[in-house]
Design a protein around this motif. Structure first.
Motif, PDB file in Angstrom:
ATOM      1  N   ASN A  93     -31.213  11.960  27.165  1.00 41.22           N
ATOM      2  CA  ASN A  93     -31.082  13.137  26.313  1.00 41.22           C
ATOM      3  C   ASN A  93     -29.899  13.980  26.772  1.00 41.22           C
ATOM      4  O   ASN A  93     -29.295  13.715  27.817  1.00 41.22           O
ATOM      5  CB  ASN A  93     -32.376  13.964  26.285  1.00 41.22           C
ATOM      6  CG  ASN A  93     -32.834  14.366  27.678  1.00 41.22           C
ATOM      7  OD1 ASN A  93     -32.060  14.933  28.452  1.00 41.22           O
ATOM      8  ND2 ASN A  93     -34.086  14.062  27.995  1.00 41.22           N
ATOM      9  N   GLN A  94     -29.596  15.006  25.991  1.00 42.88           N
ATOM     10  CA  GLN A  94     -28.435  15.848  26.274  1.00 42.88           C
ATOM     11  C   GLN A  94     -28.607  16.632  27.576  1.00 42.88           C
ATOM     12  O   GLN A  94     -27.640  16.844  28.309  1.00 42.88           O
ATOM     13  CB  GLN A  94     -28.205  16.815  25.114  1.00 42.88           C
ATOM     14  CG  GLN A  94     -26.932  17.640  25.234  1.00 42.88           C
ATOM     15  CD  GLN A  94     -26.705  18.532  24.031  1.00 42.88           C
ATOM     16  OE1 GLN A  94     -27.467  18.511  23.079  1.00 42.88           O
ATOM     17  NE2 GLN A  94     -25.651  19.325  24.073  1.00 42.88           N
ATOM     18  N   ALA A 130     -27.687  14.478  30.418  1.00 39.01           N
ATOM     19  CA  ALA A 130     -26.240  14.238  30.390  1.00 39.01           C
ATOM     20  C   ALA A 130     -25.482  15.410  31.027  1.00 39.01           C
ATOM     21  O   ALA A 130     -24.559  15.210  31.820  1.00 39.01           O
ATOM     22  CB  ALA A 130     -25.768  14.027  28.952  1.00 39.01           C
ATOM     23  N   LYS A 182     -25.049  13.110  24.407  1.00 36.49           N
ATOM     24  CA  LYS A 182     -25.846  12.595  25.524  1.00 36.49           C
ATOM     25  C   LYS A 182     -25.154  11.438  26.249  1.00 36.49           C
ATOM     26  O   LYS A 182     -25.793  10.669  26.967  1.00 36.49           O
ATOM     27  CB  LYS A 182     -27.234  12.163  25.029  1.00 36.49           C
ATOM     28  CG  LYS A 182     -27.231  11.027  24.020  1.00 36.49           C
ATOM     29  CD  LYS A 182     -28.667  10.679  23.607  1.00 36.49           C
ATOM     30  CE  LYS A 182     -28.694   9.501  22.627  1.00 36.49           C
ATOM     31  NZ  LYS A 182     -30.075   9.137  22.247  1.00 36.49           N
TER      32      LYS A 182
END
Length: 390
Positions: free
Chosen positions: A299-300, A303, A359
């Protein structure tokens, strides 16, 4: 990663030879006696053809102008619809805008290249050209794209600016479309500082490009340059002898660059442990350029944590996320305020691509990296994922 890592004595020697053997003639045309009939730009073009196994090459000032000229050669004009992808360098769309055509921009898939399924949905009777972009050295699934384009009789221009040296089905990227372009700027596989290449197997396209970048000169051997023949107008987009000299030296190093890229990337990946929090991007051919390792995080949030961790430990990223503003269409409001199709919705148009990029993290692979440096990078990556997994 890029050719600038290996700039040295060979490039210096080729540049000095302009003054030693050609009396300092820096122009790519004429002055035959003064230059001792040595034409470095022409020689560079021939060497590119031989390396890539294509019939024709035209050297020009940049990858951007290479694309612009290639579109002119294909007859693209104002208001023609041109399909390209949402993840590319801004120059791809700038060139379309410069010719006053209409950019139709589609999402990418997990290869980070043009999604063939989206292309099927967007191609129409209005489509006059398709520009797939093999991003960061990963070949496009060009066979699928060609099949779709052929079904509508639409030509293909491959923007292979970032992928000189990668292969798809044992053929070099940029050699399987109607016409293709490469960049030679300072961050590319090989560099001439600035510069671009147009390659094609079609003589008609080659002739147009060769003439257009030289004010329409046909370089008719029966006439001196001042009395040269012409049939079209053009611009001055010529490469210089200095750029070509550096290009000749750099081209000799292309195989070495690709070999080291592939070894270093493979070695790095072998030291990175699998983890449920990431996956690698899809590769359309194992003979990619290998100058970039892209991780797609769960997921972001992860990231962002990963980038912060890398930066804290003195490791760099590439394009994702540090230069995403220049590589994602959703960030180009300054362009799309001039395109009625995207004026109000450009930020939401490519959500699929936006979600993927947000992401993802790209890590540069350097030619000169040592094994111990790659092991250190891998250990840090492993440590990060170990921490977030516990």
């Amino acid at each position: 990663m890029p050719g600038y890592e290996l700039i040295g004595k060979q490039e210096n020697k080729e540049l000095n030879n302009i003054f030693k053997n050609s009396n300092g003639v820096l122009f790519g045309h004429a002055f035959n006696d003064l230059r001792n009939n040595i034409f470095r730009v022409r020689d560079f073009e021939k060497k590119i053809c031989k390396k890539l196994k294509v019939k024709y090459c035209v050297a020009t000032t940049s990858g951007t102008m290479a694309q612009y000229v290639a579109m002119k050669a294909l007859g693209i004009k104002e208001n023609d619809e041109v399909i390209t992808q949402a993840f590319t360098f801004v120059a791809t769309v700038e060139a379309i805008m410069a010719i006053r055509a209409k950019p139709i921009i589609i999402n990418v898939d997990k290869s980070f290249n043009m999604c063939p399924e989206e292309l099927k949905k967007k191609i129409s009777k209005k489509t006059k050209l398709i520009i797939p972009v093999p991003m960061l050295g990963n070949p496009c699934d060009i066979n699928k794209i060609k099949k779709i384009a052929k079904s509508k009789n639409v030509p293909l221009l491959e923007d292979a600016c970032e992928s000189l040296g990668s292969k798809y089905k044992n053929s070099f990227v940029g050699t399987q479309c109607d016409i293709s372009v490469f960049s030679l700027d300072f961050g590319k596989t090989i560099t001439t500082g600035e510069g671009g290449l147009i390659v094609t197997n079609k003589k008609k396209l080659y002739s147009f490009c060769k003439e257009f970048i030289d004010h329409g000169h046909q370089n008719n051997k029966r006439h001196p340059r001042g009395l040269d023949t012409k049939k079209i107008f053009g611009l001055n987009l010529r490469m210089t002898e200095m750029q070509a000299a550096v290009g000749i030296a750099q081209l000799k190093k292309l195989d070495e660059i690709i070999k080291k890229n592939r070894f270093n990337k493979s070695y790095l990946k072998s030291k990175i442990k699998k983890n449920i929090n990431f996956e690698y991007r899809t590769l359309n051919d194992p003979k990619e350029l290998s100058d970039t390792l892209i991780l797609i995080l769960k997921n972001q949030k992860i990231a962002k944590q990963f980038v912060k961790y890398l930066n804290k430990n003195s490791f760099s990223t590439k394009n994702l996320p540090d230069a995403v503003d220049w590589h994602f269409a959703g960030k180009w409001g300054h362009i799309f305020k001039h395109v009625s199709l995207y004026k109000k919705k450009y930020q939401k148009e490519w959500k699929k691509t936006s979600d993927l990029l947000s992401k993802s993290v790209s890590i540069p692979i350097f030619v000169k990296s040592k094994k111990k440096e790659l092991v250190n990078l891998a250990n840090n990556i492993n440590n990060f994922f170990h921490q977030i997994s516990n």
